[in-house]
Write an enzyme that holds these catalytic residues in place. Structure first.
Site, PDB file in Angstrom:
ATOM      1  N   LEU A   1      -7.526  -7.079 -12.286  1.00  0.00           N
ATOM      2  CA  LEU A   1      -7.998  -6.709 -10.942  1.00  0.00           C
ATOM      3  C   LEU A   1      -7.207  -5.520 -10.391  1.00  0.00           C
ATOM      4  O   LEU A   1      -7.755  -4.654  -9.708  1.00  0.00           O
ATOM      5  CB  LEU A   1      -7.872  -7.908  -9.994  1.00  0.00           C
ATOM      6  N   MET A   2      -5.914  -5.480 -10.692  1.00  0.00           N
ATOM      7  CA  MET A   2      -5.064  -4.405 -10.180  1.00  0.00           C
ATOM      8  C   MET A   2      -5.322  -3.088 -10.909  1.00  0.00           C
ATOM      9  O   MET A   2      -5.278  -2.016 -10.315  1.00  0.00           O
ATOM     10  CB  MET A   2      -3.585  -4.797 -10.322  1.00  0.00           C
TER      11      MET A   2
ATOM     12  N   SER B   1      -2.264   9.003   8.226  1.00  0.00           N
ATOM     13  CA  SER B   1      -0.924   9.335   7.691  1.00  0.00           C
ATOM     14  C   SER B   1      -1.049   9.385   6.168  1.00  0.00           C
ATOM     15  O   SER B   1      -0.472   8.562   5.442  1.00  0.00           O
ATOM     16  CB  SER B   1       0.090   8.275   8.107  1.00  0.00           C
TER      17      SER B   1
ATOM     18  N   LYS C   1      -1.204   9.770   2.248  1.00  0.00           N
ATOM     19  CA  LYS C   1      -0.175   9.817   1.207  1.00  0.00           C
ATOM     20  C   LYS C   1      -0.307  11.127   0.427  1.00  0.00           C
ATOM     21  O   LYS C   1      -1.403  11.703   0.373  1.00  0.00           O
ATOM     22  CB  LYS C   1      -0.395   8.661   0.217  1.00  0.00           C
TER      23      LYS C   1
ATOM     24  N   ASP D   1      -3.085  -1.793  -4.674  1.00  0.00           N
ATOM     25  CA  ASP D   1      -2.478  -2.258  -3.427  1.00  0.00           C
ATOM     26  C   ASP D   1      -3.077  -3.596  -2.971  1.00  0.00           C
ATOM     27  O   ASP D   1      -2.763  -4.097  -1.894  1.00  0.00           O
ATOM     28  CB  ASP D   1      -2.632  -1.172  -2.345  1.00  0.00           C
TER      29      ASP D   1
ATOM     30  N   ASP E   1      -0.105   4.403   7.407  1.00  0.00           N
ATOM     31  CA  ASP E   1       0.168   3.987   6.032  1.00  0.00           C
ATOM     32  C   ASP E   1       0.908   2.646   5.982  1.00  0.00           C
ATOM     33  O   ASP E   1       1.024   2.041   4.915  1.00  0.00           O
ATOM     34  CB  ASP E   1       0.978   5.087   5.325  1.00  0.00           C
TER      35      ASP E   1
ATOM     36  N   GLU F   1      -0.124  -0.180   6.705  1.00  0.00           N
ATOM     37  CA  GLU F   1      -1.333  -0.942   7.042  1.00  0.00           C
ATOM     38  C   GLU F   1      -1.258  -2.386   6.555  1.00  0.00           C
ATOM     39  O   GLU F   1      -1.900  -3.265   7.137  1.00  0.00           O
ATOM     40  CB  GLU F   1      -2.578  -0.259   6.443  1.00  0.00           C
TER      41      GLU F   1
ATOM     42  N   ARG G   1       0.978  -4.671   6.707  1.00  0.00           N
ATOM     43  CA  ARG G   1       1.500  -5.635   7.688  1.00  0.00           C
ATOM     44  C   ARG G   1       0.472  -5.945   8.774  1.00  0.00           C
ATOM     45  O   ARG G   1       0.528  -6.996   9.394  1.00  0.00           O
ATOM     46  CB  ARG G   1       2.838  -5.119   8.247  1.00  0.00           C
TER      47      ARG G   1
END
Ligand code: BES
Ligand code: ZN
Ligand code: ZN
Length: 519
Positions: free
Chosen positions: A199-200, A288, A290, A301, A360, A362, A364
């Protein structure tokens, strides 16, 4: 080219010559066999076969021992030698160095070295068989069939879904009949981690929030004691998950809140273990933004969601006797006309306001709402996993997952589990020192970044999450550092690592052994 020592050994034995054939590229029919061999205790001492190695050597009338001792220096840990033609059932035999026989728990390394040696050795042996294009391999249990199975199944895994030219699929099997239960357990643990790796690794245009949820739903559909809810955006709105929604709205891809209920416990009312995973299927950083170099890695992620959901799939396959709930807020973090802007203030499910000083940060925001929701289940413990901060990678690299927890009971269980799996954890601080740095915001109750910018970034992120926790057994696992593997873990190929899925499974299995009261 035959080594003279091999020729003379074979002549002395009066037999046809089996050919040690390092790096041979011929395709071979039949099964491969991977056998372990220990290093000698003393320098210059004879190497020791495992019991499976000994039995096979007897089967070939001592020819294996003769070849191993005459053909080159003693086999060091992780080094291999291949022999062809020793036995008709096994046209190719890989002998691989296991290191010292008495290796066990290493107090400096915080892992069971014997198990790690077996995983690494078996992985390298199985890959050699794969390179020979042999599609079935029997594996020496090496005295720990679970570790051997993990080494085989993890070591062979590779994401080549989207390539036309694929490596041959190799099926590992246990050599001999002893320890088959432990072998099967190892297969399930490793398949769990491989599901998270899959999946990653998959591109973000393949694993969107809905595709992620459907993939997990598919994996769980055969279990009658599992319910999967794929919650759409309208449900997220009714839940007042304003922080999660603020991230999701920047993308054209709709968000999903995935909720899994595994009821393996004796009573449906037994307090569940609640897993929460960050599921950002692509993190561009938002406004913001990357830097573009390396941004592709942000398809992983959703590693928190992948590892916790895969751990639940594995728990169900193992039929673990406990209840587990899995929660995964899934969305993309993209820049757009609808995206969060630095300075925007959003409201989380518990009413707390958050100033989004950096779009970025995000993860949390998603987790804040998911953690609030996690408190509605009378949880025995809440454990969240997230690729949360680059700072976690700076702090520990890929050696261990950082664990921030308010519970030493929970810490001890996670730690003990990780010593067994070799997928390590390291405790990190949840001091008020960091809390002060996220609760000092000009416009809102909280800021989504620490006021001293990069200093202690993993700790300020954890302190932020703590503002959404009232449960007395909570742990936040920052898995950013262990997200991918270059060559640090020898039994994982290069790519997304699926860590620490096996530690989560082992942790859940250990909770089953503990009675409720002692928590
Ligand atoms: N997903 C990233 C963290 C990350 C970085 C995971 C590298 C894996 C590898 C997260 O959303 C993020 O970007 N965090 C920021 C926080 C900062 C803006 C306070 C970071 O770490 O730079
Ligand atoms: Zn981010
Ligand atoms: Zn992120």
């Amino acid at each position: 080219m035959l080594l003279p020592a091999v020729r003379s050994a074979a002549r002395r034995l009066g037999r046809d010559l089996p050919l040690p054939c390092r790096g041979c590229s011929r395709g071979a029919a039949g099964k491969g066999l991977v056998l372990g061999i220990y290093s000698s205790e003393k320098d210059g001492g004879a190497a020791q076969f495992t019991s499976a190695g000994d039995a096979f050597d007897r089967l070939v009338s001592g020819r294996l021992r003769e070849l191993v001792s005459t053909c080159g220096p003693p086999l060091k840990k992780g080094k291999t030698r291949i022999y062809h033609g020793l036995h008709q059932d096994f046209p190719s035999v890989v002998v691989v160095g296991l290191g010292k026989k008495n290796a066990g728990i290493n107090d400096q390394e915080n892992w069971n070295e014997g198990k790690e040696n077996i995983r690494a050795a078996v992985a390298v042996g199985c890959r050699q068989i794969q390179d020979l294009e042999i599609t079935c391999v029997e594996v020496d249990p090496c005295g720990d069939a679970q570790a051997a199975a993990e080494g085989a199944v993890l070591g062979l895994h590779e994401y080549n879904e989207l390539k036309q030219k694929k490596k041959p699929v190799v099926t590992p099997q246990l050599h001999g009949s002893a320890e088959s239960e432990a072998w099967q357990k190892g297969v399930l643990y490793a398949e769990g981690q491989n599901l998270a790796r899959y999946l990653m690794e998959a591109p973000a245009n393949y694993i969107t929030p809905i595709k992620f949820a459907e993939h997990i739903e598919q994996k769980l559909k055969s279990f009658s004691n599992v319910k999967v809810h794929i919650r759409p955006e309208s449900w997220i709105v009714t839940q007042q998950m304003g922080a999660f929604l603020s991230v999701a709205k920047g993308s054209a891809e709709p968000p999903i809140f995935l909720e899994i209920h595994y009821s393996g416990g004796a009573n449906a009312s037994d307090p569940p273990l609640v897993f929460v995973g960050k599921g950002v299927t692509f993190d561009s950083g938002g406004i913001s933004l990357k830097p573009s170099s390396g941004m592709d890695a942000m398809r992983a992620d959703m590693g928190g969601a992948a590892t916790v959901c895969s751990a639940i799939v594995t728990a169900a396959a193992l039929n673990l006797p406990l209840n587990i709930i899995g929660l995964a807020p899934l969305c993309e973090n993209m820049p757009s006309g609808k995206a969060n802007k630095p300075g925007d203030v959003v409201r989380a499910k518990n009413g707390k306001t958050i100033q989004v000083d950096n779009t970025d940060a995000e993860g949390r925001l998603l987790l804040a709402d998911a953690l609030c929701y996690a408190h509605s289940f009378n949880a025995r413990a809440i454990v969240n996993a997230a690729t949360l901060t680059g700072a976690m990678d700076v702090a520990l690299g890929s050696a261990a997952t950082g664990v921030f927890t308010n519970s030493s009971w929970l810490w001890n269980h996670l730690y003990e589990a990780s010593v067994v799996t070799g997928d390590r954890v390291w405790r990190m601080p949840l001091f008020q020192h960091y809390t002060k740095q996220v609760t000092d915001s000009p416009l809102a109750d909280l800021s989504n970044i620490g006021k001293y910018s990069r200093a202690g970034g993993a700790c300020t992120a954890a302190a932020f999450l703590k503002e959404f926790v009232t449960a007395s057994h909570w742990a936040h696992l920052d898995i950013a550092g262990v997200m991918s593997n270059k060559d640090e873990v020898p039994y994982l190929r290069k790519g997304m690592a699926g860590r620490p899925t096996r530690t989560l499974v082992e942790f859940a299995a250990r909770l089953c052994q503990e009675s409720h009261n002692s928590t």
